[in-house]
Design a protein around this motif. Structure first.
Motif, PDB file in Angstrom:
ATOM      1  N   GLN A 161      13.194  24.306 -15.061  1.00  8.92           N
ATOM      2  CA  GLN A 161      14.167  23.626 -14.213  1.00  8.92           C
ATOM      3  C   GLN A 161      13.498  23.269 -12.893  1.00  8.92           C
ATOM      4  OE1 GLN A 161      17.801  23.227 -15.224  1.00  8.92           O
ATOM      5  NE2 GLN A 161      16.502  23.384 -17.028  1.00  8.92           N
ATOM      6  N   LEU A 162      13.425  21.968 -12.603  1.00  5.76           N
ATOM      7  CA  LEU A 162      12.755  21.503 -11.389  1.00  5.76           C
ATOM      8  C   LEU A 162      13.754  21.495 -10.241  1.00  5.76           C
ATOM      9  CD1 LEU A 162      10.164  18.668 -11.142  1.00  5.76           C
ATOM     10  CD2 LEU A 162      12.019  18.798  -9.475  1.00  5.76           C
ATOM     11  N   LEU A 163      13.440  22.251  -9.182  1.00  6.28           N
ATOM     12  CA  LEU A 163      14.377  22.435  -8.080  1.00  6.28           C
ATOM     13  C   LEU A 163      14.163  21.453  -6.943  1.00  6.28           C
ATOM     14  CD1 LEU A 163      14.396  26.340  -7.871  1.00  6.28           C
ATOM     15  CD2 LEU A 163      15.806  24.835  -9.304  1.00  6.28           C
ATOM     16  N   GLU A 164      12.926  21.100  -6.663  1.00  5.36           N
ATOM     17  CA  GLU A 164      12.633  20.171  -5.580  1.00  5.36           C
ATOM     18  C   GLU A 164      11.182  19.741  -5.650  1.00  5.36           C
ATOM     19  OE1 GLU A 164      11.748  22.659  -1.636  1.00  5.36           O
ATOM     20  OE2 GLU A 164      13.710  23.132  -2.488  1.00  5.36           O
ATOM     21  N   PHE A 165      10.856  18.697  -4.864  1.00  3.04           N
ATOM     22  CA  PHE A 165       9.494  18.170  -4.802  1.00  3.04           C
ATOM     23  C   PHE A 165       8.934  18.345  -3.399  1.00  3.04           C
ATOM     24  CE2 PHE A 165      10.033  15.514  -8.683  1.00  3.04           C
ATOM     25  CZ  PHE A 165       8.785  15.730  -9.258  1.00  3.04           C
ATOM     26  N   ASN A 166       7.655  18.665  -3.327  1.00  7.03           N
ATOM     27  CA  ASN A 166       6.860  18.533  -2.115  1.00  7.03           C
ATOM     28  C   ASN A 166       5.905  17.371  -2.380  1.00  7.03           C
ATOM     29  OD1 ASN A 166       7.404  21.280  -0.540  1.00  7.03           O
ATOM     30  ND2 ASN A 166       7.273  21.724  -2.721  1.00  7.03           N
ATOM     31  N   VAL A 167       5.982  16.325  -1.576  1.00  8.09           N
ATOM     32  CA  VAL A 167       5.186  15.124  -1.823  1.00  8.09           C
ATOM     33  C   VAL A 167       4.460  14.762  -0.533  1.00  8.09           C
ATOM     34  CG1 VAL A 167       5.195  12.772  -2.724  1.00  8.09           C
ATOM     35  CG2 VAL A 167       6.998  14.360  -3.407  1.00  8.09           C
ATOM     36  N   GLY A 168       3.168  14.459  -0.647  1.00  8.73           N
ATOM     37  CA  GLY A 168       2.375  14.110   0.519  1.00  8.73           C
ATOM     38  C   GLY A 168       1.044  14.824   0.487  1.00  8.73           C
ATOM     39  N   PRO A 207      -2.411  10.555   1.522  1.00  2.68           N
ATOM     40  CA  PRO A 207      -1.282   9.746   1.088  1.00  2.68           C
ATOM     41  C   PRO A 207      -0.551   9.151   2.278  1.00  2.68           C
ATOM     42  CG  PRO A 207      -0.776  12.052   0.835  1.00  2.68           C
ATOM     43  CD  PRO A 207      -2.185  11.994   1.293  1.00  2.68           C
ATOM     44  N   PRO A 208       0.075   7.992   2.098  1.00  8.32           N
ATOM     45  CA  PRO A 208       0.776   7.349   3.209  1.00  8.32           C
ATOM     46  C   PRO A 208       2.013   8.139   3.599  1.00  8.32           C
ATOM     47  CG  PRO A 208       1.287   6.222   1.164  1.00  8.32           C
ATOM     48  CD  PRO A 208       0.243   7.247   0.828  1.00  8.32           C
ATOM     49  N   GLN A 209       2.530   7.843   4.790  1.00  8.18           N
ATOM     50  CA  GLN A 209       3.661   8.644   5.249  1.00  8.18           C
ATOM     51  C   GLN A 209       4.939   8.341   4.488  1.00  8.18           C
ATOM     52  OE1 GLN A 209       4.246   8.791   9.505  1.00  8.18           O
ATOM     53  NE2 GLN A 209       5.175  10.804   9.330  1.00  8.18           N
ATOM     54  N   SER A 210       4.975   7.234   3.776  1.00  6.42           N
ATOM     55  CA  SER A 210       6.140   6.951   2.930  1.00  6.42           C
ATOM     56  C   SER A 210       6.345   8.021   1.869  1.00  6.42           C
ATOM     57  CB  SER A 210       5.972   5.590   2.256  1.00  6.42           C
ATOM     58  OG  SER A 210       4.757   5.544   1.519  1.00  6.42           O
ATOM     59  N   SER A 211       5.292   8.770   1.551  1.00  7.11           N
ATOM     60  CA  SER A 211       5.404   9.810   0.534  1.00  7.11           C
ATOM     61  C   SER A 211       6.458  10.849   0.904  1.00  7.11           C
ATOM     62  CB  SER A 211       4.050  10.491   0.314  1.00  7.11           C
ATOM     63  OG  SER A 211       3.597  11.103   1.517  1.00  7.11           O
ATOM     64  N   THR A 266       0.830  -1.204   0.000  1.00  2.00           N
ATOM     65  CA  THR A 266       0.000   0.000   0.000  1.00  2.00           C
ATOM     66  C   THR A 266       0.863   1.252   0.000  1.00  2.00           C
ATOM     67  OG1 THR A 266      -1.786  -1.137   1.160  1.00  2.00           O
ATOM     68  CG2 THR A 266      -1.785   1.266   1.248  1.00  2.00           C
ATOM     69  N   GLU A 267       1.887   1.264   0.845  1.00  2.00           N
ATOM     70  CA  GLU A 267       2.787   2.409   0.877  1.00  2.00           C
ATOM     71  C   GLU A 267       3.410   2.639  -0.495  1.00  2.00           C
ATOM     72  OE1 GLU A 267       3.553   4.400   3.519  1.00  2.00           O
ATOM     73  OE2 GLU A 267       2.477   3.349   5.099  1.00  2.00           O
ATOM     74  N   THR A 268       3.809   1.556  -1.141  1.00  2.00           N
ATOM     75  CA  THR A 268       4.446   1.663  -2.453  1.00  2.00           C
ATOM     76  C   THR A 268       3.468   2.145  -3.513  1.00  2.00           C
ATOM     77  OG1 THR A 268       6.038  -0.077  -1.909  1.00  2.00           O
ATOM     78  CG2 THR A 268       5.629   0.342  -4.250  1.00  2.00           C
ATOM     79  N   ALA A 269       2.234   1.632  -3.456  1.00  2.00           N
ATOM     80  CA  ALA A 269       1.249   1.980  -4.480  1.00  2.00           C
ATOM     81  C   ALA A 269       0.889   3.452  -4.470  1.00  2.00           C
ATOM     82  CB  ALA A 269      -0.008   1.126  -4.304  1.00  2.00           C
ATOM     83  N   TYR A 270       0.881   4.075  -3.284  1.00  2.00           N
ATOM     84  CA  TYR A 270       0.332   5.432  -3.167  1.00  2.00           C
ATOM     85  C   TYR A 270       1.347   6.473  -2.705  1.00  2.00           C
ATOM     86  CZ  TYR A 270      -4.040   2.922  -3.669  1.00  2.00           C
ATOM     87  OH  TYR A 270      -5.046   2.119  -4.134  1.00  2.00           O
ATOM     88  N   CYS A 271       2.624   6.124  -2.640  1.00  2.00           N
ATOM     89  CA  CYS A 271       3.604   7.078  -2.105  1.00  2.00           C
ATOM     90  C   CYS A 271       3.722   8.340  -2.955  1.00  2.00           C
ATOM     91  CB  CYS A 271       4.959   6.401  -1.935  1.00  2.00           C
ATOM     92  SG  CYS A 271       5.720   5.801  -3.462  1.00  2.00           S
ATOM     93  N   SER A 272       3.394   8.252  -4.229  1.00  2.00           N
ATOM     94  CA  SER A 272       3.500   9.435  -5.095  1.00  2.00           C
ATOM     95  C   SER A 272       2.122   9.979  -5.482  1.00  2.00           C
ATOM     96  CB  SER A 272       4.288   9.095  -6.362  1.00  2.00           C
ATOM     97  OG  SER A 272       3.644   8.068  -7.100  1.00  2.00           O
ATOM     98  N   MET A 273       1.127   9.699  -4.657  1.00  4.07           N
ATOM     99  CA  MET A 273      -0.252  10.055  -5.006  1.00  4.07           C
ATOM    100  C   MET A 273      -0.465  11.564  -5.135  1.00  4.07           C
ATOM    101  SD  MET A 273      -3.705   9.004  -2.968  1.00  4.07           S
ATOM    102  CE  MET A 273      -5.344   9.451  -3.583  1.00  4.07           C
ATOM    103  N   MET A 274       0.203  12.348  -4.294  1.00  2.00           N
ATOM    104  CA  MET A 274       0.045  13.799  -4.328  1.00  2.00           C
ATOM    105  C   MET A 274       1.418  14.450  -4.312  1.00  2.00           C
ATOM    106  SD  MET A 274      -3.094  14.417  -1.658  1.00  2.00           S
ATOM    107  CE  MET A 274      -4.488  13.275  -1.602  1.00  2.00           C
ATOM    108  N   ALA A 275       1.674  15.313  -5.272  1.00  2.03           N
ATOM    109  CA  ALA A 275       2.997  15.918  -5.368  1.00  2.03           C
ATOM    110  C   ALA A 275       2.907  17.307  -5.981  1.00  2.03           C
ATOM    111  CB  ALA A 275       3.933  15.041  -6.203  1.00  2.03           C
TER     112      ALA A 275
END
Length: 472
Positions: free
Chosen positions: A135-142, A278-282, A114-123
Motif C-alpha cells: 500500500q503506497l502512502l505517499e511520494f517523496n519526489v525531487g 531534478p527541477p523544482q517542479s518535481s 524541461t520542467e515537464t520532462a524531468y519532474c519525475s526524474m527522482m522519486a
C-alpha cells in the motif's frame, strides 16, 4: 521521511517470506560484535541511528516481492505525474491549483518543456504491506530525499556479513545512469556539478560520502565536482559554453532560505544555461493532493489504472467539504471522519517527518475534531484510510548479542529516471521515541531505525519503462 503505521503488532504476511529459502539469520557469518562494528564504521556520519539496537541482517524478500515494489512505484508515479500535468495554467497554474505557495518554488526555470520532462526524474514512495499486499502512502519526489547513501552503505555491509550474497539495486549507480540518459538524449558532455552547501554537512564523515557520490560519476566517465553557490559563477564558465552543463540539485531551497543562504547564484546559473535536475517542479508531485486525485479517479484513467490504484493506494481525499464515494457508498466527508475517527489519517498536503500527521486512532477526540475542522477550513490537507501494517521477523543486535523482533517496516523503493534504484526501509524498535505511540514512523520525528531491503541474488535488471524524455 514520513509514513503512518502502528507499532508492530500485525500478523506476519507471506509477502515477506520465501518459504523455499533459509532464514537469513542462519546465514550470518559474523559475530554480533563484528556486525555492530562494521555498521558503525560504514554508516557513521549518515542519518542511520547507531546508538540503539541495530539490524543484524537486511530485510530479505522474495524476488517477486522486491520487483513488485518498483513496479507499483513506477506505475503510480506515472499516474501522479499525469494528474499534475492535467491541471491548467502551466507550472505556475499547477502550483496555484494544488494550493501551494509560489514563493516556495523560486528555482522554477520557466522552461516548461524541461520542467515537464524531468519532474519525475527522482522519486521515493513510502509503502507498507497491508492485508492485501503493498500500500503506497505517499511520494517523496525531487533531488533532496535522503537515503541513497544510507541504502548503498547498508547494502555494502550486508554483502560481508552473510554467507549468501544478496541482491539490491544501487541507488548511487542508478542515479548516475539517469544522468547518462539525459546526456544521451540532449547530446550533452558528461560533466556535472553537484550543487550544495558545506553548511548542509555535519562533519568530516559527511564529506566522505560527498566524495563517494562524485566518484560514482567519475567512474562512469563524468567530470564531476561539488560546488557551493558562491563558486558557481567562476566554476561554470561563461554562458553558452559551461564547463558543467548539468547540475544535481543536492539541496532544498527552503533550507537555504531559512538560514539566509542566497539562491541568486543558482538562479543565475540556470539563466546561463545550466540544466538543474531534478527541477523544482518535481515538488508538486510530492504534494499529497496529487495522490488524492489519483485515488478518487480521473476521467482519463483506464479501468486497469483505476483497479491498480484501488488495490495499492489507500482511499485518499482532499479535505474539501462535500460528498464522496468510499467502498461503494456515498458519504459526506467531514461527518464521516468524525464518526469513524479510528479509520483515518489526516496529513498536510505539504509536510515532512510526521510533523503534520495525525492518526485518528492515536488522537484524542477533541484534538481530532479540531484538526479536521481546521483542515476543511483551509483545504490544505488530505485524509487517508489507515492501513494496519503487517510484520516480519528481523534479527537485531546491541553489539554483544543478537535477538529477533517482530517489526512493521515502511519500505521506500527509489526510482531514478524510471530505473529501480534500491530500497530503503525504516522500522520501530522498543527504544523508539514516544512519538511513535501516535502511529508515525520517521527517522527524524520518531527515532525509527533504518535498513536496506534486498532479495536473493540472481535477478537481472529489466529494461526501464523509458527514460524521462522517451515516450512523452
Amino acid at each position: 521521511m514520513t509514513s503512518t503505521a502502528s507499532a508492530p503488532r500485525g500478523t506476519v504476511h507471506p509477502w515477506f517470506r520465501d518459504t523455499d529459502r533459509p532464514d537469513p539469520a542462519s546465514l550470518r557469518r559474523l559475530s554480533a560484535a563484528e556486525t555492530h562494528e562494521l555498521l558503525h564504521r560504514e554508516l557513521a556520519g549518515l542519518s542511520v541511528p547507531l546508538d540503539g539496537p541495530l539490524p543484524a541482517q537486511p530485510f530479505v524478500v522474495p524476488q517477486q516481492s522486491y520487483e513488485e515494489l518498483f513496479d507499483i512505484a513506477r506505475t503510480l508515479l506515472a499516474l501522479v505525474r499525469r494528474a499534475v500535468l492535467a491541471l491548467d495554467g502551466g507550472w505556475p497554474g499547477r502550483i496555484e491549483a494544488l494550493g501551494a505557495d509560489p514563493d516556495d518554488y523560486p528555482l522554477l526555470s520557466g522552461q516548461d518543456n524541461t520542467e515537464t520532462a524531468y519532474c519525475s526524474m527522482m522519486a521515493r514512495p513510502d509503502i507498507v504491506i497491508g492485508e492485501n499486499g503493498p500500500q503506497l502512502l505517499e511520494f517523496n519526489v525531487g533531488g533532496t530525499f535522503g537515503e541513497p547513501n544510507e541504502t548503498h552503505g547498508l547494502t555494502e555491509v550486508w554483502q560481508h556479513t552473510h554467507r549468501e550474497r544478496f541482491f539490491g539495486y544501487d541507488p548511487l549507480e542508478t542515479r548516475v545512469r539517469a544522468f547518462e540518459d539525459v546526456c544521451a538524449s540532449r547530446r550533452l558532455p558528461r560533466a556535472i556539478a553537484i550543487i550544495g552547501s558545506l553548511g548542509d554537512l555535519l562533519d568530516t564523515a559527511d564529506i566522505r560520502f560527498q566524495e563517494r557520490e562524485l566518484e560514482q560519476f567519475r567512474r562512469r566517465g563524468f567530470t564531476a565536482d561539488f560546488l557551493e553557490p558562491d563558486r558557481l559563477p567562476e566554476a561554470l564558465g561563461r554562458p553558452g559554453s559551461l564547463r558543467y552543463p548539468l547540475g544535481l540539485r543536492n539541496f532544498a531551497p527552503a533550507d537555504w532560505r531559512e538560514r539566509g543562504q542566497s539562491l541568486r547564484p543558482v538562479h543565475d546559473a540556470q539563466r546561463a544555461g545550466l540544466l538543474l535536475l531534478p527541477p523544482q517542479s518535481s515538488g508538486l508531485l510530492a504534494n499529497k493532493k496529487a495522490l488524492a486525485l489519483v485515488s478518487e479517479g480521473l476521467p482519463w484513467m483506464t479501468r486497469a489504472e483505476r483497479r491498480l490504484a484501488e488495490r495499492h493506494l489507500p482511499w485518499t481525499r482532499i479535505t474539501i467539504p462535500g460528498r464522496t464515494r468510499r467502498h461503494g457508498q456515498e458519504h459526506e466527508l467531514p461527518p464521516l471522519l468524525l464518526a469513524q475517527q479510528e479509520r483515518f489519517v489526516l496529513k498536510k498536503a505539504i509536510g515532512m517527518m510526521g510533523r503534520e500527521v495525525l492518526v485518528g486512532r492515536y488522537t484524542e477526540p477533541a484534538d481530532w475534531r479540531q484538526a479536521v475542522e481546521s483542515a476543511f477550513a483551509a483545504s490544505d490537507s488530505i485524509v487517508q484510510e489507515y492501513v494496519e501494517p503487517a510484520t516480519c521477523a528481523l534479527e537485531l543486535t546491541d553489539g554483544t548479542r543478537t535477538f529477533t523482533a517482530q517489526v512493521a517496516p515502511v519500505l521506500s523503493p527509489m526510482l531514478f529516471g524510471n530505473r529501480p534504484g534500491g530500497c530503503w526501509a525504516r522500522f520501530l524498535t522498543d527504544g523508539a521515541s514516544g512519538s511513535a505511540s501516535r502511529g508515525v514512523i520517521s527517522v527524524g520525528g520518531a527515532g525509527a531505525s533504518e535498513n536496506a531491503v534486498l532479495t536473493w541474488a540472481g535477478p537481472t535488471e529489466r529494461p526501464a519503462a523509458g527514460t524521462e524524455e522517451e515516450g512523452r
